[in-house]
Design an enzyme around this catalytic site. Structure first.
Site, PDB file in Angstrom:
ATOM      1  N   TYR A 142       0.814  -1.211   0.000  1.00 53.54           N
ATOM      2  CA  TYR A 142       0.000   0.000   0.000  1.00 53.54           C
ATOM      3  C   TYR A 142       0.851   1.266   0.000  1.00 53.54           C
ATOM      4  CZ  TYR A 142      -4.513  -2.266   0.871  1.00 53.54           C
ATOM      5  OH  TYR A 142      -5.654  -2.997   0.759  1.00 53.54           O
ATOM      6  N   LYS A 192       4.079 -15.425   2.846  1.00 53.01           N
ATOM      7  CA  LYS A 192       4.312 -16.177   1.613  1.00 53.01           C
ATOM      8  C   LYS A 192       5.820 -16.387   1.516  1.00 53.01           C
ATOM      9  CE  LYS A 192       2.908 -18.030  -2.294  1.00 53.01           C
ATOM     10  NZ  LYS A 192       2.067 -19.247  -2.360  1.00 53.01           N
ATOM     11  N   ASP A 224      -1.858 -18.689   1.049  1.00 53.17           N
ATOM     12  CA  ASP A 224      -2.817 -19.396   0.185  1.00 53.17           C
ATOM     13  C   ASP A 224      -3.507 -20.527   0.933  1.00 53.17           C
ATOM     14  OD1 ASP A 224      -0.340 -20.645   0.258  1.00 53.17           O
ATOM     15  OD2 ASP A 224      -0.284 -21.164  -1.863  1.00 53.17           O
ATOM     16  N   ASP A 248      -5.884  -7.477   4.382  1.00 49.84           N
ATOM     17  CA  ASP A 248      -7.045  -6.894   3.697  1.00 49.84           C
ATOM     18  C   ASP A 248      -7.912  -8.007   3.122  1.00 49.84           C
ATOM     19  OD1 ASP A 248      -8.657  -4.860   2.450  1.00 49.84           O
ATOM     20  OD2 ASP A 248      -7.647  -5.340   0.565  1.00 49.84           O
ATOM     21  N   ASP A 252     -11.762  -9.731   4.805  1.00 50.55           N
ATOM     22  CA  ASP A 252     -13.053  -9.780   4.082  1.00 50.55           C
ATOM     23  C   ASP A 252     -13.526 -11.225   3.962  1.00 50.55           C
ATOM     24  OD1 ASP A 252     -13.115  -7.033   3.692  1.00 50.55           O
ATOM     25  OD2 ASP A 252     -13.699  -7.196   1.578  1.00 50.55           O
TER      26      ASP A 252
HETATM   27  C1  IPM Z   1     -10.200  -1.786   3.987  1.00 47.93           C
HETATM   28  C2  IPM Z   1     -10.514  -1.267   2.607  1.00 47.93           C
HETATM   29  C3  IPM Z   1      -9.420  -0.294   2.187  1.00 47.93           C
HETATM   30  C4  IPM Z   1      -8.122  -1.070   2.131  1.00 47.93           C
HETATM   31  C5  IPM Z   1      -9.677   0.415   0.850  1.00 47.93           C
HETATM   32  C6  IPM Z   1     -10.998   1.158   0.851  1.00 47.93           C
HETATM   33  C7  IPM Z   1      -8.561   1.351   0.490  1.00 47.93           C
HETATM   34  O1  IPM Z   1     -10.654  -2.316   1.719  1.00 47.93           O
HETATM   35  O2  IPM Z   1     -10.113  -0.975   4.917  1.00 47.93           O
HETATM   36  O3  IPM Z   1     -10.065  -2.995   4.147  1.00 47.93           O
HETATM   37  O4  IPM Z   1      -7.816  -1.699   1.109  1.00 47.93           O
HETATM   38  O5  IPM Z   1      -7.409  -1.065   3.124  1.00 47.93           O
HETATM   39 MG    MG Z   2     -10.566  -4.241   2.633  1.00 48.27          MG
END
Ligand code: IPM
Ligand code: MG
Length: 366
Positions: A142, A192, A224, A248, A252
């Site tokens: 990032y 990784k 993975d 990240d 999710d």
């Molecule tokens: C998160 C989001 C952010 C990230 C985006 C919106 C930049 O997906 O906070 O997980 O990738 O960190």
């Molecule tokens: Mg995210």
């Protein structure tokens, strides 16, 4: 009366609606437990671009620096989606993370039995899952430079850089061990290392830090296979620590264990230590949900759960944090449900349910 200052950044889409519920819950807990929060409201994201041209105006950043914590709703929406625009709402998030040195992103995932039907996982697979994902938030792909398009001898290419200093790895890993000590004493470091040099240094640092925390059982795992195992054996995990992009993606994915992204809370902790804890920014993991913004349909539970983390970790108000968490738990178990949880109730009904419980749980008759 104890006083706290919180920078209040509702942002875009459903951000203002869900933040308002969290703010009222915190205020109600303040009345009950004897503290007051001064909310310093500022614009951020698309709302700030409209007002000032910048996603993170200097006044907003200054208010965050001055506060004990930051409560953020969400940023972004189709109005600001133009990839060629000079300012993008998401820039504010990344700038806040790096300017405030919010290196540690805590994303807890639990499998509430009442949400069994909302999760794609079978009950016997998800029951009892309780994972804390600790994502490094200010390094890696990032923020590494160089980044972007390059042209050498007429050949166009693009580069992203995955860079970590040893110190950056060490501070997140140290916190991971401390958090594991306060939980079930198991730490999984995800990397990784069979491909990436950065992962090999990461492993080395984890092994070093491990010698200072003999009570924690630590394992190294590849990202993975972890992506597979986290859904097939979610109860095998306690604390997971990993670099920015892996965290990240895995967080999710792990929301499927909880049953809804609409329930996922997060804390992003910085290096500054306050009298009552550690400075941090708190926000729901979900986005601005422009499709339902302004309709009173948003689920405020993730933001209220994030505010509970704020009370505990930055403001030192553990009783108030417990009260908010108990109210969220009860809402999930038997309260009104918004559409993301399969119900048809509105934000206001959830807010009323929470507020009566936070203010006076004894006064609530089942
Ligand atoms: C998160 C989001 C952010 C990230 C985006 C919106 C930049 O997906 O906070 O997980 O990738 O960190
Ligand atoms: Mg995210």
């Amino acid at each position: 009366m104890r006083q706290h200052t919180v920078a209040y950044l509702p942002g875009d889409g459903i951000g203002p609606e869900v933040c308002d519920v969290a703010r009222r819950c915190v205020d109600a807990a303040g009345v009950r437990f004897g503290f007051e929060v001064g909310w310093d409201e500022q614009t951020v994201g698309g709302a700030a671009i409209d007002a000032t041209g910048a996603a993170l105006p200097p006044e907003t950043l200054a208010a965050c620096r001055a506060g004990d914590a930051v409560l953020l709703g969400a940023v972004g929406g189709p109005r600001w989606d133009d990839p060629t625009a000079a300012a993008r709402p998401e820039d504010a998030l990344l700038a806040l993370r790096s300017e405030l040195e919010l290196f540690a992103n805590l994303r807890p995932v639990t499998a509430h039995p009442a949400l069994a039907a909302a999760s794609p996982l079978r009950p016997e697979v998800r029951d009892g899952a309780d994972i804390l994902i600790l994502r490094e938030l200010t390094g890696g792909l990032y923020f590494g430079r160089p980044q972007g398009l390059e042209e050498h001898d007429g050949v166009e290419s693009v580069v992203d850089t995955l860079r970590y200093t040893r110190a950056e790895i060490e501070r997140i890993v140290e916190l991971a061990f401390e958090l594991a000590e306060g939980r079930r004493g198991r730490l999984t470091s995800v990397d990784k290392a069979n491909v990436l040099a950065s992962s090999r240094l990461w492993r080395e640092v984890v092994n070093e830090v491990a010698t200072r925390h003999p009570s924690v059982t630590v394992e190294h795992a590849l990202v993975d296979s972890t992506a597979y195992l986290i859904l097939t054996q979610p109860t095998a995990y306690d604390v997971i620590v990993t670099e920015n992009l892996f965290g990240d993606i895995l967080s999710d994915e792990a929301a499927a264990i909880a049953g809804s992204l609409g329930l996922m809370a997060s804390a992003s902790l910085g290096t500054r230590v306050t009298e009552q804890g550690r400075f941090g920014m708190y926000e729901p993991v979900h986005g601005s949900a422009p499709g339902i913004a302004g309709q009173g349909a948003a689920n405020p539970l993730a933001t209220v759960a994030s505010a509970a983390m704020m009370l505990r970790l930055s403001l030192g108000e553990a009783d108030a944090a417990d009260a908010l968490e108990a109210a969220v738990d009860e809402a999930v178990a038997s309260g009104p449900r918004t559409a993301d949880l399969g119900g048809s109730d509105g934000t206001a009904a959830v807010a009323d349910f929470l507020l009566t419980r936070v203010a006076d749980p004894a006064g609530v008759t089942a």
